[in-house]
Design a protein around this motif. Structure first.
Motif, PDB file in Angstrom:
ATOM      1  N   ARG A   1       1.820   6.614  -6.907  1.00 36.45           N
ATOM      2  CA  ARG A   1       0.574   7.373  -7.395  1.00 36.45           C
ATOM      3  C   ARG A   1       1.094   8.953  -7.191  1.00 36.45           C
ATOM      4  O   ARG A   1       0.745   9.696  -8.008  1.00 36.45           O
ATOM      5  CB  ARG A   1      -0.631   6.955  -6.639  1.00 36.45           C
ATOM      6  N   VAL A   2       1.695   9.029  -6.261  1.00 38.40           N
ATOM      7  CA  VAL A   2       2.061  10.554  -6.026  1.00 38.40           C
ATOM      8  C   VAL A   2       3.081  10.952  -7.091  1.00 38.40           C
ATOM      9  O   VAL A   2       2.996  12.108  -7.528  1.00 38.40           O
ATOM     10  CB  VAL A   2       2.742  10.811  -4.475  1.00 38.40           C
ATOM     11  N   PHE A   3       3.945  10.186  -7.283  1.00 40.52           N
ATOM     12  CA  PHE A   3       4.895  10.434  -8.373  1.00 40.52           C
ATOM     13  C   PHE A   3       4.082  10.668  -9.722  1.00 40.52           C
ATOM     14  O   PHE A   3       4.465  11.433 -10.537  1.00 40.52           O
ATOM     15  CB  PHE A   3       5.781   9.311  -8.605  1.00 40.52           C
ATOM     16  N   GLN A   4       3.259   9.735  -9.877  1.00 39.40           N
ATOM     17  CA  GLN A   4       2.333  10.055 -11.091  1.00 39.40           C
ATOM     18  C   GLN A   4       1.831  11.455 -11.512  1.00 39.40           C
ATOM     19  O   GLN A   4       1.545  12.176 -12.225  1.00 39.40           O
ATOM     20  CB  GLN A   4       1.309   8.770 -11.217  1.00 39.40           C
TER      21      GLN A   4
ATOM     22  N   ARG B   1       1.035  -1.154  -0.111  1.00 38.82           N
ATOM     23  CA  ARG B   1      -0.054  -0.090   0.091  1.00 38.82           C
ATOM     24  C   ARG B   1       0.959   1.364   0.048  1.00 38.82           C
ATOM     25  O   ARG B   1       0.614   2.233  -0.718  1.00 38.82           O
ATOM     26  CB  ARG B   1      -0.911   0.010   1.127  1.00 38.82           C
ATOM     27  N   ARG B   2       1.927   1.426   0.628  1.00 40.48           N
ATOM     28  CA  ARG B   2       2.851   2.495   0.622  1.00 40.48           C
ATOM     29  C   ARG B   2       3.472   2.705  -0.395  1.00 40.48           C
ATOM     30  O   ARG B   2       3.406   3.923  -1.026  1.00 40.48           O
ATOM     31  CB  ARG B   2       3.789   2.144   1.899  1.00 40.48           C
ATOM     32  N   ALA B   3       4.109   1.729  -1.075  1.00 40.73           N
ATOM     33  CA  ALA B   3       4.669   1.819  -2.426  1.00 40.73           C
ATOM     34  C   ALA B   3       3.597   2.285  -3.440  1.00 40.73           C
ATOM     35  O   ALA B   3       4.135   3.169  -4.302  1.00 40.73           O
ATOM     36  CB  ALA B   3       5.340   0.310  -2.882  1.00 40.73           C
ATOM     37  N   ASP B   4       2.533   1.668  -3.239  1.00 40.86           N
ATOM     38  CA  ASP B   4       1.374   1.946  -4.421  1.00 40.86           C
ATOM     39  C   ASP B   4       1.169   3.461  -4.452  1.00 40.86           C
ATOM     40  O   ASP B   4       0.986   4.288  -5.310  1.00 40.86           O
ATOM     41  CB  ASP B   4       0.075   1.223  -4.285  1.00 40.86           C
TER      42      ASP B   4
ATOM     43  N   VAL C   1      10.050   3.905 -13.151  1.00 46.60           N
ATOM     44  CA  VAL C   1       9.510   3.313 -12.212  1.00 46.60           C
ATOM     45  C   VAL C   1       8.176   3.128 -12.316  1.00 46.60           C
ATOM     46  O   VAL C   1       7.675   2.007 -12.003  1.00 46.60           O
ATOM     47  CB  VAL C   1      10.134   4.151 -11.250  1.00 46.60           C
ATOM     48  N   ILE C   2       7.497   4.148 -12.805  1.00 45.53           N
ATOM     49  CA  ILE C   2       6.001   3.944 -12.984  1.00 45.53           C
ATOM     50  C   ILE C   2       5.550   3.070 -14.121  1.00 45.53           C
ATOM     51  O   ILE C   2       4.922   2.082 -13.859  1.00 45.53           O
ATOM     52  CB  ILE C   2       5.344   5.480 -13.280  1.00 45.53           C
TER      53      ILE C   2
ATOM     54  N   ALA D   1       3.679   6.289 -19.240  1.00 48.93           N
ATOM     55  CA  ALA D   1       5.039   6.548 -18.756  1.00 48.93           C
ATOM     56  C   ALA D   1       6.149   5.915 -19.591  1.00 48.93           C
ATOM     57  O   ALA D   1       7.135   6.451 -19.839  1.00 48.93           O
ATOM     58  CB  ALA D   1       5.338   5.621 -17.327  1.00 48.93           C
ATOM     59  N   THR D   2       5.820   4.944 -20.377  1.00 48.54           N
ATOM     60  CA  THR D   2       6.880   4.403 -21.429  1.00 48.54           C
ATOM     61  C   THR D   2       6.998   5.290 -22.600  1.00 48.54           C
ATOM     62  O   THR D   2       7.923   5.638 -23.046  1.00 48.54           O
ATOM     63  CB  THR D   2       6.188   3.119 -22.000  1.00 48.54           C
TER      64      THR D   2
END
Length: 158
Positions: free
Chosen positions: A39-42, A32-35, A137-138, A102-103
């Motif tokens: 999402r914040v980076f997105q 959950r934390r990584a997700d 990463v995304i 992202a790609t």
């Protein structure tokens, strides 16, 4: 003795919930934390691509026009890159499109880095690389959406 070493190694590489140190759970899904972090980076990257990057190109701001004039391909490239950045920014926050966006934006950043190195003497060549790293990463962490996107595209063709 070897069982104790294996148990110690397993405990060191997983957290209290059994999640691996890389931020994934045993099923390969993100914790959950990584997700939330991804999402914040997105969202941050979407804002960065939409406002300070795409907007000046789409409105023909003199700074963007000057840079693209130096490239020598005319205004059409400036508007095209601006449109691609804006489309990528919007797609970054749509879950089924996030990995593909992202790609695609990573490819755009590779082109920007090459342009910086060849046309602008590499003065800002690191900037596209700094954007490309979180995009990779995304793309990797959201890759499971690619199957959903392919299914949607194939369903529409039928």
């Amino acid at each position: 003795m070897s069982t104790d070493i294996a148990a110690t190694t397993a405990a060191a590489t997983t957290g209290p919930s059994g999640a691996a140190a890389s931020g994934t759970t045993r099923r390969g899904r993100l914790s959950r934390r990584a997700d939330i972090t991804v999402r914040v980076f997105q969202i941050l990257l979407a804002l960065a691509f939409a406002i300070p990057s795409a907007a000046p190109k789409l409105v023909g701001h003199w700074s963007a026009a000057e840079s693209f004039d130096k490239i020598g391909w005319g205004d059409w490239l400036m508007y095209t890159v601006g449109a691609l950045e804006l489309a990528g920014a919007v797609a970054l926050v749509i879950p089924v499109l996030s990995s593909a966006a992202a790609t695609a934006l990573t490819g755009l950043m590779i082109g920007a880095c090459i342009t910086q190195l060849t046309v602008f003497d590499g003065q800002y060549a690191l900037t596209p690389v700094l954007f490309a790293v979180p995009l990779v990463v995304i793309a990797w962490t959201r890759r499971h959406h690619n199957k959903e996107l392919l299914a949607l595209v194939l369903r529409r063709r039928v």
